[in-house]
Design an enzyme around this catalytic site. Structure first.
Site, PDB file in Angstrom:
ATOM      1  N   SER A 139      -1.728  73.787  16.878  1.00  0.00           N
ATOM      2  CA  SER A 139      -1.426  74.151  15.486  1.00  0.00           C
ATOM      3  C   SER A 139      -0.113  73.526  15.029  1.00  0.00           C
ATOM      4  O   SER A 139       0.021  73.087  13.891  1.00  0.00           O
ATOM      5  CB  SER A 139      -1.341  75.676  15.355  1.00  0.00           C
ATOM      6  OG  SER A 139      -2.627  76.240  15.506  1.00  0.00           O
ATOM      7  N   HIS A 163     -32.692  89.346  13.635  1.00  0.00           N
ATOM      8  CA  HIS A 163     -33.634  88.929  14.683  1.00  0.00           C
ATOM      9  C   HIS A 163     -33.760  89.977  15.795  1.00  0.00           C
ATOM     10  O   HIS A 163     -34.715  89.950  16.580  1.00  0.00           O
ATOM     11  CB  HIS A 163     -33.192  87.606  15.324  1.00  0.00           C
ATOM     12  CG  HIS A 163     -33.523  86.385  14.535  1.00  0.00           C
ATOM     13  ND1 HIS A 163     -32.848  86.004  13.398  1.00  0.00           N
ATOM     14  CD2 HIS A 163     -34.468  85.431  14.724  1.00  0.00           C
ATOM     15  CE1 HIS A 163     -33.344  84.880  12.925  1.00  0.00           C
ATOM     16  NE2 HIS A 163     -34.335  84.510  13.704  1.00  0.00           N
ATOM     17  N   GLU A 191     -10.068  71.426  13.538  1.00  0.00           N
ATOM     18  CA  GLU A 191      -9.541  70.838  12.285  1.00  0.00           C
ATOM     19  C   GLU A 191      -8.553  71.790  11.588  1.00  0.00           C
ATOM     20  O   GLU A 191      -8.499  71.870  10.369  1.00  0.00           O
ATOM     21  CB  GLU A 191     -10.675  70.378  11.374  1.00  0.00           C
ATOM     22  CG  GLU A 191     -11.452  69.222  12.016  1.00  0.00           C
ATOM     23  CD  GLU A 191     -12.292  68.410  11.062  1.00  0.00           C
ATOM     24  OE1 GLU A 191     -11.852  68.196   9.930  1.00  0.00           O
ATOM     25  OE2 GLU A 191     -13.376  67.971  11.473  1.00  0.00           O
TER      26      GLU A 191
HETATM   27  N1  CAA Z   1      -0.376  66.400   2.848  1.00  0.00           N
HETATM   28  C1  CAA Z   1       0.782  65.743   2.674  1.00  0.00           C
HETATM   29  N2  CAA Z   1       1.944  66.122   3.190  1.00  0.00           N
HETATM   30  C2  CAA Z   1       1.936  67.250   3.926  1.00  0.00           C
HETATM   31  C3  CAA Z   1       0.777  68.017   4.148  1.00  0.00           C
HETATM   32  C4  CAA Z   1      -0.411  67.543   3.563  1.00  0.00           C
HETATM   33  N3  CAA Z   1      -1.556  68.213   3.733  1.00  0.00           N
HETATM   34  N4  CAA Z   1       1.071  69.082   4.911  1.00  0.00           N
HETATM   35  C5  CAA Z   1       2.388  69.011   5.159  1.00  0.00           C
HETATM   36  N5  CAA Z   1       2.906  67.911   4.561  1.00  0.00           N
HETATM   37  C6  CAA Z   1       4.300  67.479   4.579  1.00  0.00           C
HETATM   38  C7  CAA Z   1       5.209  68.544   4.005  1.00  0.00           C
HETATM   39  O1  CAA Z   1       5.357  68.416   2.601  1.00  0.00           O
HETATM   40  C8  CAA Z   1       6.507  68.239   4.729  1.00  0.00           C
HETATM   41  O2  CAA Z   1       7.156  67.149   4.097  1.00  0.00           O
HETATM   42  P1  CAA Z   1       8.714  67.226   3.715  1.00  0.00           P
HETATM   43  O3  CAA Z   1       9.404  67.420   5.033  1.00  0.00           O
HETATM   44  O4  CAA Z   1       8.969  65.943   3.053  1.00  0.00           O
HETATM   45  O5  CAA Z   1       8.811  68.438   2.820  1.00  0.00           O
HETATM   46  C9  CAA Z   1       6.069  67.725   6.088  1.00  0.00           C
HETATM   47  O6  CAA Z   1       4.702  67.316   5.940  1.00  0.00           O
HETATM   48  C10 CAA Z   1       6.110  68.794   7.154  1.00  0.00           C
HETATM   49  O7  CAA Z   1       5.267  69.813   6.681  1.00  0.00           O
HETATM   50  P2  CAA Z   1       5.529  71.328   6.992  1.00  0.00           P
HETATM   51  O8  CAA Z   1       6.951  71.684   6.724  1.00  0.00           O
HETATM   52  O9  CAA Z   1       4.482  72.128   6.308  1.00  0.00           O
HETATM   53  O10 CAA Z   1       5.306  71.305   8.572  1.00  0.00           O
HETATM   54  P3  CAA Z   1       4.964  72.461   9.538  1.00  0.00           P
HETATM   55  O11 CAA Z   1       5.173  71.883  10.883  1.00  0.00           O
HETATM   56  O12 CAA Z   1       5.630  73.730   9.187  1.00  0.00           O
HETATM   57  O13 CAA Z   1       3.409  72.743   9.268  1.00  0.00           O
HETATM   58  C11 CAA Z   1       1.072  72.272   9.545  1.00  0.00           C
HETATM   59  C12 CAA Z   1       2.472  71.713   9.321  1.00  0.00           C
HETATM   60  C13 CAA Z   1       0.418  72.480   8.200  1.00  0.00           C
HETATM   61  C14 CAA Z   1       1.068  73.574  10.323  1.00  0.00           C
HETATM   62  C15 CAA Z   1       0.376  71.176  10.357  1.00  0.00           C
HETATM   63  O14 CAA Z   1       1.001  71.014  11.605  1.00  0.00           O
HETATM   64  C16 CAA Z   1      -1.100  71.452  10.570  1.00  0.00           C
HETATM   65  O15 CAA Z   1      -1.916  71.189   9.698  1.00  0.00           O
HETATM   66  N6  CAA Z   1      -1.445  71.940  11.790  1.00  0.00           N
HETATM   67  C17 CAA Z   1      -2.832  72.033  12.189  1.00  0.00           C
HETATM   68  C18 CAA Z   1      -3.203  70.780  12.931  1.00  0.00           C
HETATM   69  C19 CAA Z   1      -4.659  70.561  12.961  1.00  0.00           C
HETATM   70  O16 CAA Z   1      -5.355  70.734  11.973  1.00  0.00           O
HETATM   71  N7  CAA Z   1      -5.134  70.117  14.113  1.00  0.00           N
HETATM   72  C20 CAA Z   1      -6.529  69.807  14.284  1.00  0.00           C
HETATM   73  C21 CAA Z   1      -6.644  68.501  15.015  1.00  0.00           C
HETATM   74  S1  CAA Z   1      -8.132  67.611  14.755  1.00  0.00           S
HETATM   75  C22 CAA Z   1      -9.285  68.373  15.700  1.00  0.00           C
HETATM   76  O17 CAA Z   1      -9.554  69.520  15.497  1.00  0.00           O
HETATM   77  C23 CAA Z   1      -9.899  67.586  16.816  1.00  0.00           C
HETATM   78  C24 CAA Z   1     -11.235  67.073  16.577  1.00  0.00           C
HETATM   79  O18 CAA Z   1     -11.582  66.016  17.096  1.00  0.00           O
HETATM   80  C25 CAA Z   1     -12.244  67.818  15.761  1.00  0.00           C
END
Ligand code: CAA
Length: 397
Positions: free
Chosen positions: A133, A352, A377
């Site tokens: 995460s 079911h 995801e």
């Molecule tokens: N689009 C653009 N920019 C984004 C963004 C987005 N969706 N989300 C965050 N950012 C930017 C923020 O604006 C921030 O930028 P600034 O520093 O310039 O303000 C920067 O990124 C850091 O963001 P956060 O402060 O929100 O960072 P965080 O660490 O607190 O949180 C999070 C980030 C949303 C938790 C992120 O880590 C996340 O989405 N985690 C989940 C990961 C995930 O989905 N993993 C799945 C992997 S794929 C998979 O499942 C495998 C497969 O093969 C199926």
């Protein structure tokens, strides 16, 4: 913005896809699940028929049917086999979209075209043993060495990890710069020295898709395989996941619809107390609750997909407001879709009765398959964090 209707082309795509999947995939789905067998031959056929690049523009080898067309395909796949929708989602949403959105013309020709034509399979490598995460805390490093980068680290939960030809991998190029500035995306070919496959996970669901641990052991990657700009990898990962969550929801919609269909079939057949259980209000209320969620999901899914399509494929040109709205709505959609699907398969299994608890029943497989969508995801807890932060930051409309 709220209205949408399917074009004749999209309706035809749905019909042709449904016919194809009922004929070619449904008969082998139980076996794919039982044997945890990657359906290589079926994926090859999908490639030949253009299904591996449905949303990719024709100039890059795809079918050019956009996000709505792609969601139709995923919805239909979700009705039949969640393993295959997972394989396709990892290949196309996660493994090809970043090339379309951030790749150079050369990278698109070299990597996106074969992917869209189904001649190469892609995998997306973000998660690590200590960074799930909290994706920004990844430990994999990429160190500059002349015209190359040397990648070292371990990746986890890589869908298509075993079969892929190309891996999109995220690594820290400068830890001191944090998430934004310090992480870079790379395109790694399977044949590059040092990329080693780890153990394949044995899973409770989506058993036909491979989920691998990958070791990057001094993998030398040429500089021209940096995807997007150095240091912009986290933005690429987040944008990719925003878009990927839309098609994940399409798979969940397909699963929800199929769960209702199976429940109705069973309830009309099963006679107790002198009449089919479908005539009992207790059963009809369950069907109603499943129907409410599934109907709402369908409208919201195609609304978000249509808006994402209109935004185009150049994230640099997106307005801040559009980007933030896409991030929030994709998170709302992914959460609602995955929880609706879990609800529907659970209620369908309940209707079911004992029959649904038997290994050979389709709803038993769907019950196991659905669970992962609340986890991969981005877990639904992370989605709620994204939604909640957005509401506090931008307010509610
Ligand atoms: N689009 C653009 N920019 C984004 C963004 C987005 N969706 N989300 C965050 N950012 C930017 C923020 O604006 C921030 O930028 P600034 O520093 O310039 O303000 C920067 O990124 C850091 O963001 P956060 O402060 O929100 O960072 P965080 O660490 O607190 O949180 C999070 C980030 C949303 C938790 C992120 O880590 C996340 O989405 N985690 C989940 C990961 C995930 O989905 N993993 C799945 C992997 S794929 C998979 O499942 C495998 C497969 O093969 C199926």
């Amino acid at each position: 913005m709220i209205d949408f209707s399917f074009t004749d082309e999209q309706t035809l795509l749905r019909q042709n896809t449904r016919d194809f999947l009922e004929r070619e995939l449904r008969p082998i789905s139980a076996e794919i699940d039982r044997d945890a067998k990657f359906p290589a031959e079926f994926i090859r056929k999908m490639g030949e028929m253009g299904y591996m690049g449905v949303p990719i523009p024709e100039e890059y080898g795809g079918a050019g049917l956009g996000k709505v067309g792609y969601c139709i395909l995923l919805e239909e796949l979700g009705r039949v086999d969640a393993s295959v929708s997972t394989i396709l989602g990892a290949h196309c949403s996660l493994g090809s979209t970043p090339l379309l959105y951030f790749g150079t013309e050369e990278q698109k020709m070299r990597y996106l075209v074969p992917a869209a034509k189904g001649k190469a399979l892609h995998s997306f490598n973000l998660s690590e043993p200590g960074a799930g995460s909290d994706a920004a805390s990844l430990q994999t490093t990429a160190v500059r060495d002349g015209n190359d980068y040397i990648i070292n680290g371990t990746k986890l939960w890589a869908t298509n990890g075993k079969e892929a030809d190309v891996y999109l991998v995220f690594a820290a190029t400068d830890r001191s710069l944090g998430a934004f500035g310090g992480i870079t995306a790379f395109i790694v070919e399977r044949k590059f020295d040092g990329l080693k496959l780890g153990t394949e996970e044995e899973k409770m669901g989506i058993r036909g898709s491979s989920t691998m641990q990958l070791f990057y052991d001094n993998v030398r990657v040429p500089r021209e395989n940096v995807l997007g700009e150095v240091g912009k990898g986290f933005l690429i990962a987040m944008t990719t996941l925003d878009v990927g969550r839309i098609s994940l929801a399409a798979g969940s919609l397909g699963a929800s619809s199929r769960a209702i269909e199976l429940a109705v079939e069973h309830a009309k057949r099963r006679v107790q107390f002198g009449k089919p259980i479908a005539e009992q209000q207790a059963i009809q209320f369950k069907l109603a609750d499943m129907g409410i969620r599934t109907r709402m999901l369908k409208f919201f899914l195609y609304n978000v997909a249509t808006r994402a399509e209109k935004m185009g494929t150049n994230p640099a040109g997106w307005s801040k407001a559009d980007r933030e709205e896409l991030t929030r709505d994709a998170a709302i959609l992914k959460t609602f879709a995955s929880e609706s699907a879990s609800f529907c398969v659970d209620e369908s299994l309940q209707i079911h009765g004992g029959t649904g608890f038997i290994k050979s029943s389709e709803i038993e497989r769907m019950y196991r398959d659905a669970r992962i969508s609340e986890i991969y995801e981005g877990t639904n807890e992370i989605q709620r964090m994204v939604i909640g932060r957005d509401i506090v930051k931008r307010g509610w409309e």
